[in-house]
Design a protein around this motif. Structure first.
Motif, PDB file in Angstrom:
ATOM      1  N   THR A  71       0.863  -1.178   0.000  1.00 33.93           N
ATOM      2  CA  THR A  71       0.000   0.000   0.000  1.00 33.93           C
ATOM      3  C   THR A  71       0.901   1.230   0.000  1.00 33.93           C
ATOM      4  O   THR A  71       2.116   1.137   0.265  1.00 33.93           O
ATOM      5  N   GLN A  72       0.312   2.376  -0.270  1.00 32.86           N
ATOM      6  CA  GLN A  72       1.086   3.613  -0.201  1.00 32.86           C
ATOM      7  C   GLN A  72       1.619   3.819   1.212  1.00 32.86           C
ATOM      8  O   GLN A  72       2.755   4.258   1.399  1.00 32.86           O
ATOM      9  N   GLU A  73       0.826   3.486   2.193  1.00 32.22           N
ATOM     10  CA  GLU A  73       1.258   3.624   3.591  1.00 32.22           C
ATOM     11  C   GLU A  73       2.445   2.712   3.898  1.00 32.22           C
ATOM     12  O   GLU A  73       3.421   3.125   4.532  1.00 32.22           O
ATOM     13  N   GLN A  74       2.374   1.455   3.434  1.00 33.04           N
ATOM     14  CA  GLN A  74       3.471   0.512   3.681  1.00 33.04           C
ATOM     15  C   GLN A  74       4.763   0.975   3.008  1.00 33.04           C
ATOM     16  O   GLN A  74       5.842   0.891   3.586  1.00 33.04           O
ATOM     17  N   LEU A  75       4.633   1.466   1.759  1.00 33.55           N
ATOM     18  CA  LEU A  75       5.825   1.967   1.066  1.00 33.55           C
ATOM     19  C   LEU A  75       6.392   3.171   1.798  1.00 33.55           C
ATOM     20  O   LEU A  75       7.612   3.295   1.950  1.00 33.55           O
ATOM     21  N   GLY A  76       5.519   4.047   2.258  1.00 32.57           N
ATOM     22  CA  GLY A  76       5.970   5.220   3.012  1.00 32.57           C
ATOM     23  C   GLY A  76       6.791   4.832   4.225  1.00 32.57           C
ATOM     24  O   GLY A  76       7.815   5.450   4.525  1.00 32.57           O
ATOM     25  N   LYS A  77       6.362   3.792   4.934  1.00 30.35           N
ATOM     26  CA  LYS A  77       7.116   3.325   6.104  1.00 30.35           C
ATOM     27  C   LYS A  77       8.486   2.813   5.697  1.00 30.35           C
ATOM     28  O   LYS A  77       9.497   3.076   6.357  1.00 30.35           O
ATOM     29  N   LYS A  78       8.543   2.070   4.572  1.00 27.85           N
ATOM     30  CA  LYS A  78       9.827   1.543   4.098  1.00 27.85           C
ATOM     31  C   LYS A  78      10.763   2.670   3.658  1.00 27.85           C
ATOM     32  O   LYS A  78      11.981   2.526   3.719  1.00 27.85           O
ATOM     33  N   LEU A  79      10.176   3.786   3.224  1.00 31.35           N
ATOM     34  CA  LEU A  79      10.981   4.931   2.802  1.00 31.35           C
ATOM     35  C   LEU A  79      11.466   5.766   3.980  1.00 31.35           C
ATOM     36  O   LEU A  79      12.185   6.737   3.791  1.00 31.35           O
ATOM     37  N   GLY A  80      11.053   5.413   5.177  1.00 25.71           N
ATOM     38  CA  GLY A  80      11.499   6.148   6.367  1.00 25.71           C
ATOM     39  C   GLY A  80      10.403   7.026   6.930  1.00 25.71           C
ATOM     40  O   GLY A  80      10.620   8.212   7.151  1.00 25.71           O
ATOM     41  N   ASN A  81       9.242   6.446   7.093  1.00 24.46           N
ATOM     42  CA  ASN A  81       8.086   7.151   7.663  1.00 24.46           C
ATOM     43  C   ASN A  81       7.634   8.347   6.830  1.00 24.46           C
ATOM     44  O   ASN A  81       7.337   9.408   7.352  1.00 24.46           O
ATOM     45  N   VAL A  82       7.577   8.144   5.526  1.00 23.44           N
ATOM     46  CA  VAL A  82       7.012   9.140   4.617  1.00 23.44           C
ATOM     47  C   VAL A  82       5.502   8.944   4.641  1.00 23.44           C
ATOM     48  O   VAL A  82       5.019   7.802   4.612  1.00 23.44           O
ATOM     49  N   SER A  83       4.739  10.007   4.668  1.00 22.80           N
ATOM     50  CA  SER A  83       3.286   9.869   4.764  1.00 22.80           C
ATOM     51  C   SER A  83       2.693   9.279   3.482  1.00 22.80           C
ATOM     52  O   SER A  83       3.275   9.391   2.402  1.00 22.80           O
ATOM     53  N   ARG A  84       1.524   8.679   3.625  1.00 22.15           N
ATOM     54  CA  ARG A  84       0.798   8.112   2.496  1.00 22.15           C
ATOM     55  C   ARG A  84       0.507   9.197   1.463  1.00 22.15           C
ATOM     56  O   ARG A  84       0.600   8.967   0.260  1.00 22.15           O
ATOM     57  N   ILE A 107      16.653   0.332  -3.774  1.00 20.64           N
ATOM     58  CA  ILE A 107      17.005  -0.730  -2.814  1.00 20.64           C
ATOM     59  C   ILE A 107      15.768  -1.559  -2.474  1.00 20.64           C
ATOM     60  O   ILE A 107      15.819  -2.788  -2.465  1.00 20.64           O
ATOM     61  N   ILE A 108      14.643  -0.883  -2.238  1.00 23.94           N
ATOM     62  CA  ILE A 108      13.402  -1.584  -1.884  1.00 23.94           C
ATOM     63  C   ILE A 108      12.976  -2.525  -3.005  1.00 23.94           C
ATOM     64  O   ILE A 108      12.604  -3.679  -2.762  1.00 23.94           O
ATOM     65  N   PHE A 109      13.040  -2.039  -4.267  1.00 20.63           N
ATOM     66  CA  PHE A 109      12.532  -2.822  -5.394  1.00 20.63           C
ATOM     67  C   PHE A 109      13.618  -3.523  -6.195  1.00 20.63           C
ATOM     68  O   PHE A 109      13.326  -4.225  -7.167  1.00 20.63           O
TER      69      PHE A 109
END
Length: 119
Positions: A71-84, A107-109
């Motif tokens: 989800t956008q929220e999950q990706l935001g967390k992986k990016l360092g707590n970036v908001s949805r 790195i994530i993908f």
């Protein structure tokens, strides 16, 4: 008892004596597929080039996120707590993707950072 399926792949010009031998061996069960189509590297195709030209960094980000079932929220967390909302804005192109974020996405993908940058 069923006989096992036999598959023989020959590329290029097939000598007539080999075709005749196969016909004698397999008779009516022999199926020969001929095609003039050549396979090419996808990145060399006109289709790929057209799609790549209109795909934005935000589109790439959304495609990779969805392919990885995030989800956008999950990706935001992986990016360092970036908001949805910020993730959404980057995907829609209303917010650019910084070099630092592109490196994190790479790195994530596990893809080059250039996929997420306007070059």
């Amino acid at each position: 008892m069923k006989t096992p399926h036999t598959s023989i792949h020959i590329q290029g010009k097939i000598p007539s004596r080999i075709l005749e031998m196969l016909r004698n061996e397999y008779g009516g069960d022999l199926k020969i597929y001929e095609g003039d189509e050549e396979y090419i590297e996808i990145t060399e195709s006109d289709w790929y080039k057209e799609v790549a030209e209109i795909t934005t960094p935000g589109d790439a980000m959304r495609i990779y996120r969805k392919n990885n079932q995030l989800t956008q929220e999950q990706l935001g967390k992986k990016l360092g707590n970036v908001s949805r909302q910020i993730v959404s804005n980057m995907e829609r192109g209303t917010r650019s993707i910084s070099l630092a974020t592109a490196k994190k996405l790479s790195i994530i993908f596990n893809v080059p950072a250039s996929r997420f940058l306007d070059l």
